[in-house]
Design a protein around this motif. Structure first.
Motif, PDB file in Angstrom:
ATOM      1  N   ALA A  15      20.268  38.132  38.426  1.00 20.91           N
ATOM      2  CA  ALA A  15      19.821  37.002  37.609  1.00 20.91           C
ATOM      3  C   ALA A  15      18.324  37.086  37.318  1.00 20.91           C
ATOM      4  O   ALA A  15      17.873  36.784  36.204  1.00 20.91           O
ATOM      5  CB  ALA A  15      20.155  35.686  38.303  1.00 20.91           C
ATOM      6  N   LEU A  24      20.301  30.430  35.075  1.00 19.43           N
ATOM      7  CA  LEU A  24      19.565  31.390  35.895  1.00 19.43           C
ATOM      8  C   LEU A  24      18.587  30.695  36.833  1.00 19.43           C
ATOM      9  O   LEU A  24      18.370  31.146  37.965  1.00 19.43           O
ATOM     10  CB  LEU A  24      18.843  32.399  35.002  1.00 19.43           C
ATOM     11  CG  LEU A  24      19.752  33.284  34.134  1.00 19.43           C
ATOM     12  CD1 LEU A  24      18.933  34.319  33.387  1.00 19.43           C
ATOM     13  CD2 LEU A  24      20.834  33.965  34.974  1.00 19.43           C
ATOM     14  N   PHE A  46      23.809  39.023  43.079  1.00 19.57           N
ATOM     15  CA  PHE A  46      23.736  38.345  41.786  1.00 19.57           C
ATOM     16  C   PHE A  46      22.457  37.528  41.630  1.00 19.57           C
ATOM     17  O   PHE A  46      22.028  37.268  40.503  1.00 19.57           O
ATOM     18  CB  PHE A  46      24.989  37.503  41.541  1.00 19.57           C
ATOM     19  CG  PHE A  46      26.098  38.299  40.920  1.00 19.57           C
ATOM     20  CD1 PHE A  46      26.144  38.511  39.556  1.00 19.57           C
ATOM     21  CD2 PHE A  46      27.065  38.902  41.706  1.00 19.57           C
ATOM     22  CE1 PHE A  46      27.137  39.283  38.978  1.00 19.57           C
ATOM     23  CE2 PHE A  46      28.066  39.672  41.154  1.00 19.57           C
ATOM     24  CZ  PHE A  46      28.106  39.866  39.785  1.00 19.57           C
ATOM     25  N   TYR A 103      25.952  33.527  36.694  1.00 17.65           N
ATOM     26  CA  TYR A 103      25.482  34.771  36.067  1.00 17.65           C
ATOM     27  C   TYR A 103      26.395  35.172  34.905  1.00 17.65           C
ATOM     28  O   TYR A 103      25.915  35.507  33.815  1.00 17.65           O
ATOM     29  CB  TYR A 103      25.425  35.895  37.104  1.00 17.65           C
ATOM     30  CG  TYR A 103      24.943  37.200  36.530  1.00 17.65           C
ATOM     31  CD1 TYR A 103      23.581  37.484  36.453  1.00 17.65           C
ATOM     32  CD2 TYR A 103      25.843  38.149  36.049  1.00 17.65           C
ATOM     33  CE1 TYR A 103      23.128  38.684  35.904  1.00 17.65           C
ATOM     34  CE2 TYR A 103      25.409  39.341  35.502  1.00 17.65           C
ATOM     35  CZ  TYR A 103      24.056  39.605  35.439  1.00 17.65           C
ATOM     36  OH  TYR A 103      23.618  40.785  34.887  1.00 17.65           O
TER      37      TYR A 103
END
Length: 298
Positions: free
Chosen positions: A286, A261, A282, A241
């Motif tokens: 993302a 991603l 995360f 990320y």
């Protein structure tokens, strides 16, 4: 069965101790004893937090834990374990739960985390706070910090990095970039693969975002991100990320952005169980960042 019973009893004793201490503190005022008794439990509390896969449980639980630790700190203001835990807790909460929704609130939380982190470093923290003597003097002071101070250094750096990232072109923040860079370099010198390569990701983000006059360098940023990727083996989503958001966007490398991603989207956040909470948060970050692709590349 006997092992299970013993484990339950041990867990019950630890939980009871924390509850009892929270009741004792107001009565005992600034007494050191409750803080000293509770300090050994604090690392387990933070490990439990980061390994929690249910983000709502973590979001709701951490604030009360932080306030409990601040109560303990009043009884033992120089306790480095409590100061370190507060630095990691506030930095973690800002990064995971506040930064996207309220950058201003996240900035204040990062600043609080940074203050706790610097206090946990005692005299070294004071030197980092002022930068007295310039780069060579600060670098010499940092060289005295070793493995025992590694976690304190790291969470101070996470908080400091987060605060600078929320400040934009604020001259006060830009004036502290060199201090953060020296801090990250020392962390890497002590243990280059600490926290699954996160220090390299922070250094890469700093090098990518900083103007060349202040030490920014896109090629060094890319090298740092790639090293972080090697160390995390794609299992710690914060790395991909940060590389996508702070690296690929800055480099205007759309293919890299998509690749990073998509690797998060395909992976199982529980594969790195001890970081399940960070990975789950995360992964959601993302997905939101991917939606912004057309706005970020031109």
């Amino acid at each position: 069965m006997n092992d299970l019973i013993r484990a339950i009893r041990n867990w019950h004793k630890k939980s009871l101790l924390v509850v009892c201490l929270s009741a004792i503190i107001p009565v005992m005022g600034c007494a050191v004893l409750p803080a000293r008794l509770a300090a050994p439990l604090i690392p387990n509390m933070m490990e439990s937090f980061f390994s929690e896969c249910d983000t709502e449980i973590a979001r709701q639980a951490l604030p009360s834990q932080l306030k409990l630790m601040e109560g303990l700190l009043k009884g033992d203001p120089l306790n480095r374990d409590i100061l370190k835990a507060l630095s990691s807790g506030y930095a973690g909460y800002a990064l995971l739960f506040a930064e996207d929704d309220s950058p201003e609130r996240a900035s204040a939380l990062y600043l609080r985390a940074k203050d706790y982190g610097l206090r946990s470093l005692c005299d070294l923290g004071e030197r980092l706070k002022t930068g007295e003597g310039g780069a060579d003097s600060v670098r010499q002071s940092l060289s005295t910090a070793g493995q025992a101070a590694l976690e304190n250094l790291f969470w101070t750096a996470v908080a400091w990095s987060g605060w600078i990232s929320t400040q934009g072109d604020n001259p006060e923040a830009l004036a502290q970039v060199w201090l953060l860079r020296l801090l990250l370099e020392r962390i890497i010198a002590i243990n280059s693969d600490f926290f699954y390569g996160a220090p390299y990701a922070l250094l890469g983000s700093l090098s990518a975002a900083t103007p060349p006059l202040l030490g920014g360098d896109p090629s060094r940023a890319r090298e740092a991100f790639e090293r972080a990727m090697e160390l995390s083996s794609g299992r710690f989503f914060l790395i991909q990320y940060f590389y996508a958001r702070h690296g690929a966007v800055r480099f205007q490398d759309r293919a890299l952005f998509v690749k990073l991603l998509e690797s998060i989207a395909r992976s199982d956040e529980a594969d790195l169980r001890q970081m399940c909470l960070i990975n789950r948060v995360f992964k959601a970050k993302a997905a939101r960042l991917r939606i912004m692709e057309d706005e970020l590349f031109y």
